[in-house]
Design an enzyme around this catalytic site. Structure first.
Site: not given
Ligand SMILES: Cc1cn([C@H]2C[C@H](O)[C@@H](COP(=O)(O)OP(=O)(O)O[C@H]3O[C@@H](C)[C@H](O)[C@@H](O)[C@H]3O)O2)c(=O)[nH]c1=O
Length: 382
Positions: A22, A260, A277-280
Site C-alpha cells: 500500500d 525501494q 503482491g503488486e509493487d514488487s
Molecule cells: C523486499 C523489499 C520490498 N520493498 C518494497 C517493494 C514494494 O514497494 C513493497 C512490497 O510491496 P508488494 O510487492 O506489493 O508486496 P506486499 O505483500 O508487501 O504488499 C501488498 O500487496 C498488495 C497487493 C496488497 O494490497 C497489500 O495489502 C500488500 O499485501 O516493498 C523494499 O522497498 N525493500 C525490500 O527489501
C-alpha cells in the site's frame, strides 16, 4: 490544471492494510508526480513505521514532514474540519479508503470541484477494461469520483514506470563492476555472485523449503538472497543463527530489507527474481529478468483466477513458467509438486523467458506510464 501560475496540487490518502504494497505504491506515485511533473504532493499515511522500512529517510515521529519534496502527513484520525483551500486539485484515495468526511465536505464546496480518483488494484482480468475510468456519483454531495485501474492494455491506466527507469536499469546491467559493488555492499561474496543469483520475496506460505531442497541437490550452484523477515521460518531452518549458510549447491543469504531504490537494483542484479503482491511484481516486470510471482492470497482462492489471467497474457506457451508459477502459488496438480523437475525445466527455459520479457516490456511501455496517463485523465475531467 490552473489558469494561474501556482503548481497543481495533489493529495494521496493511504491506509496500510498490511505489508508494504500500500505504502510502496503510494510512495512511488507521490515521488513521480512531484519529481517528473512538478506537482505539489501531500501524502496522508497512517503507518509511518512501514513507510520507513521502504524509505529510511522517513521519521516515524513526525506529524508532518517533507520527504524528497513530498509533504507527508501522519493520518491518525478521520475527524477535522477542512476549508476548500485545504483541498488538492486532484485527490487520490488508494484502494477505496474512506477519506476524512470533513475533507470530502470541503471538496464539495470547491469551485471547480477537485478531480477525485479511486485508485484500484492491478489485475490482468478482462473486466478491468470495462471498469477503468468509470464515474461514481456521491450519494448526497455534488461530487463524482472516477475509478482508475492500472493494467496491461491501452484501455487501462498502464503500469507505474518512472521516466528514467529503463535507462537506469540498462546502465546498471551493462556495468559488471556496479553489480559487483552493489552485491558486495550486501555482504555477498565473489563466489556467491558467480552462481545463479536469485532474490526471494514471497508470503510465508510459499513452498520455500521444498524449493531450497531442490536447489541444494541441483546441478548448478544457486545463491538465494532474502531480505530480512521474508519467509522467516523456512530461511532460519536453512541458515541457522547466522546470515548465510551453504548446503550442497545452495547458498542462502539474509540481506537487509532494502530501500525501494536498492530493491530495484537487487532485481536488476539477480538472474531470477521471486516477487509478490503488486509493487514488487511490477518492478520485476521492468527488471528484464525472469520472475516468479507469488500472488496475494484471497478468500475462496479468488487469486487463482487473477494468477491465471496474468499467466495467460504473459506466459503464453511458456509451459515451464506456467507450471512452476501455479505450483508456487499452491494450485494443485494431479500429483504432488516435483520441485527438482519443475526447477530443471524452468532453468532450461530461462533464455526463452528473457526474450519474452523484452517483448512484454515493449508492449507495456507502449501503453504509456501510469502517472502520465492519470494526469491526462485528470485534465480531461476539468
Ligand atoms: C523486499 C523489499 C520490498 N520493498 C518494497 C517493494 C514494494 O514497494 C513493497 C512490497 O510491496 P508488494 O510487492 O506489493 O508486496 P506486499 O505483500 O508487501 O504488499 C501488498 O500487496 C498488495 C497487493 C496488497 O494490497 C497489500 O495489502 C500488500 O499485501 O516493498 C523494499 O522497498 N525493500 C525490500 O527489501
Amino acid at each position: 490544471m490552473h489558469n494561474d501560475q501556482r503548481s497543481t496540487t495533489l493529495a494521496i490518502f493511504c491506509k496500510v492494510v498490511d505489508n508494504f504494497g500500500d505504502i510502496g505504491i503510494c510512495w512511488r506515485l507521490a515521488r513521480q508526480f512531484h519529481r517528473e511533473h512538478g506537482i505539489a504532493v501531500t501524502l496522508w499515511v497512517d503507518d509511518l513505521a512501514s513507510f520507513r522500512r521502504i524509505w529510511p529517510g522517513v521519521s516515524v515521529e513526525a506529524g508532518e514532514q517533507v520527504v524528497d519534496g513530498v509533504r507527508v502527513l501522519r493520518w491518525r484520525d478521520q475527524d477535522g474540519v477542512y476549508a476548500p483551500a485545504d483541498v488538492a486539485d486532484i485527490v487520490i484515495e488508494f484502494f477505496g479508503v474512506d477519506i476524512p468526511p470533513g475533507y470530502v465536505a470541503a471538496m464539495a464546496q470547491c469551485e471547480p470541484r477537485p478531480v477525485w480518483i479511486n485508485y484500484e488494484g492491478l489485475s490482468a482480468e478482462e473486466w478491468v477494461e470495462g471498469c477503468h475510468a468509470l464515474p461514481s456519483m456521491h450519494p448526497r454531495l455534488k461530487l463524482t469520483k472516477h475509478f482508475f485501474f492500472p493494467g496491461f492494455t491501452d484501455k487501462t491506466g498502464g503500469l507505474l514506470r518512472e521516466r528514467d527507469l529503463l535507462g537506469a536499469r540498462d546502465r546498471f546491467q551493462a556495468d559488471a563492476a556496479a553489480r559487483a559493488d552493489f552485491l558486495a555492499r550486501l555482504g555477498v561474496g565473489k563466489d556467491e555472485m558467480a552462481a545463479l543469483t536469485v532474490s526471494l520475496f514471497c508470503y510465508p506460505h510459499a513452498p520455500v523449503a521444498a524449493l531450497f531442497a531442490a536447489w541444494q541437490a541441483g546441478d548448478r550452484p544457486v545463491t538465494c538472497l532474502v531480505p530480512q523477515g521474508v519467509a522467516h521460518e523456512q530461511v532460519a531452518a536453512f541458515v541457522g543463527a547466522g546470515a548465510v549458510a551453504t548446503h550442497g549447491n545452495l547458498t542462502v543469504r539474509t540481506i537487509p530489507f532494502l530501500s525501494q531504490d536498492d530493491y530495484d537494483r537487487l532485481l536488476w542484479a539477480c538472474d531470477v527474481n521471486f516477487v509478490r503482491g503488486e509493487d514488487s511484481w511490477v518492478r520485476a516486470q521492468w527488471a528484464g529478468r525472469p520472475f516468479i510471482w507469488h500472488i496475494y492470497p484471497q478468500d475462496e482462492n479468488l487469486h487463482h483466477v487473477k494468477l491465471r489471467a496474468f499467466l495467460q497474457k504473459y506466459a503464453e506457451n511458456l509451459d515451464s513458467l506456467i507450471d512452476f508459477s501455479l505450483r508456487w502459488n499452491g494450485v494443485e496438480g494431479d500429483a504432488p509438486a516435483d520441485w527438482p523437475a519443475l526447477w530443471t525445466s524452468l532453468q532450461a527455459s530461462l533464455p526463452t523467458i528473457r526474450s519474452r520479457d523484452a517483448e512484454w516490456q515493449a508492449r507495456m511501455s507502449a501503453n504509456g506510464d501510469l502517472v502520465r496517463n492519470l494526469l491526462d485523465f485528470a485534465r480531461s475531467l476539468r
